[in-house]
Design an enzyme around this catalytic site. Structure first.
Site, short mmCIF file in Angstrom:
data_model
loop_
_atom_site.label_atom_id
_atom_site.label_comp_id
_atom_site.label_asym_id
_atom_site.label_seq_id
_atom_site.Cartn_x
_atom_site.Cartn_y
_atom_site.Cartn_z
N ARG A 166 0.81 -1.22 0.00
CA ARG A 166 0.00 0.00 0.00
C ARG A 166 0.85 1.28 0.00
NH1 ARG A 166 -2.45 -3.64 -1.24
NH2 ARG A 166 -4.42 -4.44 -0.45
N SER A 218 -11.73 0.97 3.41
CA SER A 218 -10.89 0.55 4.54
C SER A 218 -10.01 1.71 5.00
CB SER A 218 -10.02 -0.64 4.14
OG SER A 218 -10.82 -1.77 3.88
N GLU A 295 -4.66 4.21 5.69
CA GLU A 295 -4.56 4.37 4.25
C GLU A 295 -5.12 5.72 3.80
OE1 GLU A 295 -5.85 1.18 1.70
OE2 GLU A 295 -5.71 -0.28 3.30
#
Length: 314
Positions: A166, A218, A295
């Site tokens: 990520r 998320s 994130e």
């Protein structure tokens, strides 16, 4: 042509340009959909020393309730801009990621089907090395055209991104992706379509409908492997075990089907989302001695941020 000839909204309410449907105004927003428009806008801003931030689909973003004091360039195309050359495709970073996934299914190209249903643009997906089920876009990226911090274009290889989970190097450099070339494999369109349908079904079971429950998907990365597990562990599991599904701040609350998702409820503010995510970090830290890394990106001014010092927080 200059950015003044493009679609310019002044001032622009940024709540209208994020999936969270939150955020105050900015002085003006320039809408770009093609690589040519993006390059022109960025170069014009550089020449006039006009500060700006770039956004895509706004799916991984929380904008301050106060808004921003800088201009915004929005790089999104409602029409997929994709060219196929054998088993390689070149796609504008403004293309919606799920539009790219559908294109690959229809064309019988394997390698990006796992991005089905993930919101946002191709550019945002590459910068964040988006993925699912152990796969990520960096695995199939062949090259990319980017704009450096002087507004010059250059073609880069996968090594330049230094992809990790990520994450990519571009999160630090703030260089801008214009277009991307992926190296894929030929496959059966029928099989790919069946896989896509199954992915969409699974996502619908665990993820909210952005039209009725605005969110950013998320919120935290999955937890890196530990001595007790040989694979990444879902942040949602730790949050649920720590009582995360019961958390609420103002109008923001944790999704009842997935503890790693924050929902914008009635009368929610961006600061509510910010304060709620701090509580989520706190309860996991207390119960498991793990520090969640988010994130989602916060932009603008928020209170209660001085004690945070980890990647992705500012």
């Amino acid at each position: 042509m200059t950015y003044f000839n493009m679609k310019k909204i002044s001032p622009a309410l940024l709540a209208n340009y994020t999936t969270f449907k939150l955020g105050g105004p900015c002085p003006f927003l320039v809408d770009c959909s093609t690589p040519e428009e993006l390059i022109q806008a960025v170069q014009d801003f550089k020449k006039t020393n006009t500060p700006f931030i770039l956004i895509g689909g706004g799916s991984n973003l929380v904008v301050s309730d106060q808004g921003l004091d800088t201009a915004v360039i929005r790089y999104v195309s409602s029409t997929p801009l994709i060219e196929r050359h054998g088993d390689e495709i070149t796609v504008s970073a403004s293309t919606i990621l799920d539009d790219l996934a559908l294109f690959c299914v229809d064309e019988g190209l394997e390698g990006l089907n796992y991005t089905t249903g993930i919101p946002g643009t191709v550019g945002g997906a590459v910068v964040g090395n988006a993925g699912a089920w152990g796969k990520q876009v960096g695995d199939v990226l062949k090259s990319a055209l980017i704009l450096d911090n002087q507004g010059h274009t250059k073609t880069i290889s996968p090594d330049y991104f230094a992809f990790t989970y990520r994450h990519s190097h571009l999160k630090e450099t703030n260089e801008i992706i214009v277009s991307v070339t992926f190296a894929l494999k030929s496959s059966d369109p029928v099989t790919l379509a069946q896989e896509r349908a199954e992915i969409l079904k699974k996502r619908a079971e665990k993820h909210p409908d952005l039209n009725t429950q605005p969110c950013a998907g998320s919120f935290f990365r999955n937890v890196e492997p530990s001595s007790k597990a040989g694979k990444r562990q879902a942040s949602g599991w730790f949050l649920e075990e720590a009582g995360g599904k019961n958390l609420k701040v103002g109008g923001a609350y944790v999704f009842d089907k997935h503890a790693n998702i924050i929902i914008k409820g009635a009368d929610a503010h961006s600061q509510d989302v910010h304060d709620l995510h701090l509580k989520m970090i706190e309860i996991v830290k207390e119960k498991f001695d793990l520090l969640l890394i988010r994130e989602v990106r916060f932009v603008g001014k928020f209170s209660n941020t001085s004690h945070l010092n980890q990647e992705g927080f500012w």
